[in-house]
Design a protein around this motif. Sequence first.
Motif, PDB file in Angstrom:
ATOM      1  N   TRP A 273      46.122-106.149 -64.835  1.00  0.00           N
ATOM      2  CA  TRP A 273      46.941-107.306 -64.473  1.00  0.00           C
ATOM      3  C   TRP A 273      46.844-108.456 -65.463  1.00  0.00           C
ATOM      4  O   TRP A 273      47.503-109.478 -65.272  1.00  0.00           O
ATOM      5  CB  TRP A 273      46.533-107.791 -63.076  1.00  0.00           C
ATOM      6  CG  TRP A 273      46.863-106.807 -62.020  1.00  0.00           C
ATOM      7  CD1 TRP A 273      46.065-105.800 -61.562  1.00  0.00           C
ATOM      8  CD2 TRP A 273      48.088-106.703 -61.295  1.00  0.00           C
ATOM      9  NE1 TRP A 273      46.713-105.083 -60.592  1.00  0.00           N
ATOM     10  CE2 TRP A 273      47.958-105.618 -60.400  1.00  0.00           C
ATOM     11  CE3 TRP A 273      49.282-107.430 -61.294  1.00  0.00           C
ATOM     12  CZ2 TRP A 273      48.977-105.246 -59.534  1.00  0.00           C
ATOM     13  CZ3 TRP A 273      50.293-107.066 -60.428  1.00  0.00           C
ATOM     14  CH2 TRP A 273      50.141-105.985 -59.566  1.00  0.00           C
TER      15      TRP A 273
ATOM     16  N   VAL B 118      50.212-109.361 -67.017  1.00  0.00           N
ATOM     17  CA  VAL B 118      51.102-110.022 -66.051  1.00  0.00           C
ATOM     18  C   VAL B 118      50.734-111.488 -65.915  1.00  0.00           C
ATOM     19  O   VAL B 118      51.597-112.369 -65.899  1.00  0.00           O
ATOM     20  CB  VAL B 118      51.033-109.320 -64.678  1.00  0.00           C
ATOM     21  CG1 VAL B 118      51.835-110.080 -63.637  1.00  0.00           C
ATOM     22  CG2 VAL B 118      51.544-107.896 -64.793  1.00  0.00           C
TER      23      VAL B 118
ATOM     24  N   SER C 265      55.808-109.750 -61.868  1.00  0.00           N
ATOM     25  CA  SER C 265      54.747-108.870 -61.365  1.00  0.00           C
ATOM     26  C   SER C 265      55.253-107.730 -60.493  1.00  0.00           C
ATOM     27  O   SER C 265      54.459-106.893 -60.058  1.00  0.00           O
ATOM     28  CB  SER C 265      53.731-109.694 -60.571  1.00  0.00           C
ATOM     29  OG  SER C 265      54.370-110.355 -59.488  1.00  0.00           O
TER      30      SER C 265
ATOM     31  N   ASN D  73      54.505-104.006 -61.721  1.00  0.00           N
ATOM     32  CA  ASN D  73      53.109-103.625 -61.531  1.00  0.00           C
ATOM     33  C   ASN D  73      52.766-103.456 -60.059  1.00  0.00           C
ATOM     34  O   ASN D  73      52.021-102.545 -59.683  1.00  0.00           O
ATOM     35  CB  ASN D  73      52.183-104.668 -62.164  1.00  0.00           C
ATOM     36  CG  ASN D  73      51.931-104.407 -63.634  1.00  0.00           C
ATOM     37  OD1 ASN D  73      52.859-104.253 -64.407  1.00  0.00           O
ATOM     38  ND2 ASN D  73      50.673-104.354 -64.015  1.00  0.00           N
TER      39      ASN D  73
ATOM     40  N   MET E  38      47.349-105.195 -56.072  1.00  0.00           N
ATOM     41  CA  MET E  38      46.963-106.409 -56.789  1.00  0.00           C
ATOM     42  C   MET E  38      45.604-106.921 -56.300  1.00  0.00           C
ATOM     43  O   MET E  38      45.417-107.130 -55.103  1.00  0.00           O
ATOM     44  CB  MET E  38      48.031-107.499 -56.586  1.00  0.00           C
ATOM     45  CG  MET E  38      47.706-108.801 -57.292  1.00  0.00           C
ATOM     46  SD  MET E  38      48.935-110.100 -56.977  1.00  0.00           S
ATOM     47  CE  MET E  38      50.309-109.501 -57.976  1.00  0.00           C
TER      48      MET E  38
END
Length: 309
Positions: free
Chosen positions: A118, A121, A154, A157, A163
Amino acid sequence: MVEVLGKIILKKQLAGEWKGLKIHDDLDACTPSQFSNDTMVFGEASIEEAKCIIRMLDTYLECSSQVMNKEKSQLFFFNPSKQNQLRIAKLMGIKITKLPMKYLGIKIDKGRRQTNIWKDVNIACEAKSASWKNQWLSQAGKITMVQSVLSAISIYNMSCFRMPSSIRRNLDSLLRKFIWEGAKDVKRIPLISWDTMCLEKEEGGARLRKMDLQNMALGAKLTWKMYREPRKLWFKIFKKKSIITDHLSWHIGNEQSAKFWHDSWEGQPALSDLILDKAWIQSVEEQIGSFVSDYFDCNPSNGVTCCWK
């Protein structure tokens, strides 16, 4: 053309020349997969398997009149010795690549280092918000910017990975600051809580999206797609590893799909997890049956929601 390569591999497999990669003992070896313009071939990390792959690719390229670009090709190894990796790479003339890597816009890594996936992102959201930060956007303009651009960064993803809570808190904070801070980094105290901002307009909110709920919804959509395509190899792999089934529960309809002892239904844990005597469960299944419909009648004529048969 990947179907032709698959048939060539199947022929080699039946002849015992190609072992392939087996994720689980109950599953067939992984077949070649094609995404976009890329073809992935899976095999055992051995010299014999590498030679077999070379022969298969040569046959395929000769039949299709295509050319393999070895400069763009990559080898990935998992757990073999360094010496074995170098020998196979030299034989095939393809460079070795290690994880993490980016493929189709998604960072792929092994293990549980979710935060690394992440980082890009997070950086992209910060860069995009910084480019607009000093502009004289109205409050409505900032909200529109969050809805159409920053929140969308985001989504790709989130449709593939869960997340981490630290990333979610950071992104929520970033969006909140973007909305309430003025031009030239003038800090202001948020006048409305983030939970209220995420409500519908009819309820006094701005209809923004909570990252955790959106991530959950996209994950549920992916899970539903897996169950709609039960013959796909990726679904079988996830099911064998109990990644999906451990987090699902049946809602009883016609009672003919959920297993009475081994499935979670109506939000309750599986009965087999609560009973230690597995032999007793097996004997009951042999006498009565395996499914909920063998034990319950959920559409009785007396109007009761559910009753024992």
